[in-house]
Design an enzyme around this catalytic site. Sequence first.
Site, PDB file in Angstrom:
ATOM      1  N   GLN A   1     -20.127  22.113 -18.331  1.00 40.21           N
ATOM      2  CA  GLN A   1     -21.083  22.102 -19.433  1.00 40.21           C
ATOM      3  C   GLN A   1     -22.200  23.122 -19.216  1.00 40.21           C
ATOM      4  OE1 GLN A   1     -21.144  20.556 -22.364  1.00 40.21           O
ATOM      5  NE2 GLN A   1     -19.233  19.437 -22.058  1.00 40.21           N
TER       6      GLN A   1
ATOM      7  N   GLU B   1     -24.417  10.891 -10.460  1.00 39.42           N
ATOM      8  CA  GLU B   1     -24.829  10.277  -9.203  1.00 39.42           C
ATOM      9  C   GLU B   1     -25.774  11.139  -8.368  1.00 39.42           C
ATOM     10  OE1 GLU B   1     -20.682  12.107  -8.535  1.00 39.42           O
ATOM     11  OE2 GLU B   1     -21.788  11.084 -10.131  1.00 39.42           O
TER      12      GLU B   1
ATOM     13  N   HIS C   1     -25.962  13.141 -21.166  1.00 46.40           N
ATOM     14  CA  HIS C   1     -25.396  11.797 -21.012  1.00 46.40           C
ATOM     15  C   HIS C   1     -26.561  10.843 -20.779  1.00 46.40           C
ATOM     16  CE1 HIS C   1     -22.843   8.500 -20.081  1.00 46.40           C
ATOM     17  NE2 HIS C   1     -22.737   8.674 -18.782  1.00 46.40           N
TER      18      HIS C   1
ATOM     19  N   TYR D   1     -24.371  24.675 -13.184  1.00 48.60           N
ATOM     20  CA  TYR D   1     -23.598  25.722 -13.863  1.00 48.60           C
ATOM     21  C   TYR D   1     -22.106  25.428 -13.761  1.00 48.60           C
ATOM     22  CZ  TYR D   1     -23.163  30.342 -15.995  1.00 48.60           C
ATOM     23  OH  TYR D   1     -22.924  31.382 -16.876  1.00 48.60           O
ATOM     24  N   GLY D   2     -21.766  24.164 -14.022  1.00 49.06           N
ATOM     25  CA  GLY D   2     -20.367  23.766 -14.042  1.00 49.06           C
ATOM     26  C   GLY D   2     -19.800  23.886 -15.436  1.00 49.06           C
TER      27      GLY D   2
ATOM     28  N   GLY E   1     -16.735  21.777 -21.473  1.00 44.43           N
ATOM     29  CA  GLY E   1     -17.513  23.001 -21.547  1.00 44.43           C
ATOM     30  C   GLY E   1     -16.734  24.217 -21.990  1.00 44.43           C
TER      31      GLY E   1
ATOM     32  N   ASP F   1     -19.878   5.367 -24.072  1.00 42.61           N
ATOM     33  CA  ASP F   1     -19.173   6.338 -23.238  1.00 42.61           C
ATOM     34  C   ASP F   1     -18.517   5.646 -22.049  1.00 42.61           C
ATOM     35  OD1 ASP F   1     -18.794   9.353 -22.608  1.00 42.61           O
ATOM     36  OD2 ASP F   1     -19.603   8.549 -20.737  1.00 42.61           O
TER      37      ASP F   1
END
Length: 332
Positions: free
Chosen positions: A30, A86, A110, A27-28, A136, A193
């Site tokens: 994005q 990661e 991604h 819930y960051g 986001g 990317d």
Amino acid sequence: MTRARMYYDEDADLSVLDNKTIAIVGYGSQGHAHALNLKDSGIDVIVGLYEGSRSWARAENEGLAVYPTAEAAAKADLVMILLPDEVQREIYNRDIAPHLGTGKTLAFAHGFNIHFSQIVPSQEVDVLMVAPKGPGHLVRRVFTEGKGVPCLFAVEQDASGRARATAMAYARAIGGTRAGILETTFREEAETDLFGEQTVLCGGLTALIKAGFETLVEAGYQPELAYFECLHEVKLIVDLIVEGGLAKMRDSISNTAEFGDYTRGPRIVDERTKAEMKKILAEIQNGEFAKQWVLDSQANYASFKAMRRREAEHPIEEVGADLRKMMSWLRP
């Protein structure tokens, strides 16, 4: 040069997501945008977080049901992983994979972990990607304004025969088809990317800024002027480029600056630079970069942390911190 086809609202069937539960894991930046946009589009959406997450209360306060990640994955028909590259593998293996089966969908924003085989889903699940080309907060803001941010979408695995329709419906539900979405592959998204980040946007730009700053300071110029000319004014130029391409930037600067652009720029970024770019692209394509990053993460980010500390001590940071105190428009 073959141009990509764009798809819009009329190309995506939102009803594909009817009676489906989507779990947003993370819930960051994005995560909150995807979850809230899906909710506002009438989709049944839940959030998966680790117990004790600081985002738990925030998501609940914004009207979302929150569960431990494993429970959210078990409840969902589609699991969208919106976590740092990661940490995805560990959380996927521990909390998500045990709850995936026939008829379920695994989604990403991604292509890194799928393309470089850090995550290998079972053959019975759909694997897709929907990647907004914006942060986001922008994805959320323009959605609430009735607009959208362009998105990429891709299908890596289509066990159900409906993965492409699902990806397009998801993109529509977060607002992407309002602006336009284009189809790609996990490979193409991941490699382009990383290449953009390493050679232009992050690695290339920061190296260029520091080299310019150092050249002026070493020649005896005041570091404050070097900061203004080589770092501060980057935003002025980039904003013009984003708004109207290189042509608008060149139309907006002085003739002197434009002449210097044409005659000196190619001496800085020349065929040697392009040759090095090709080497970096090859390192991305053959997995060398991914391997290096994964190994460093497994070693508690030893090299990464050392480089971060070293860069934080560069003189440009001290000079910039002092100068930014003068800029009232940068303060909240």
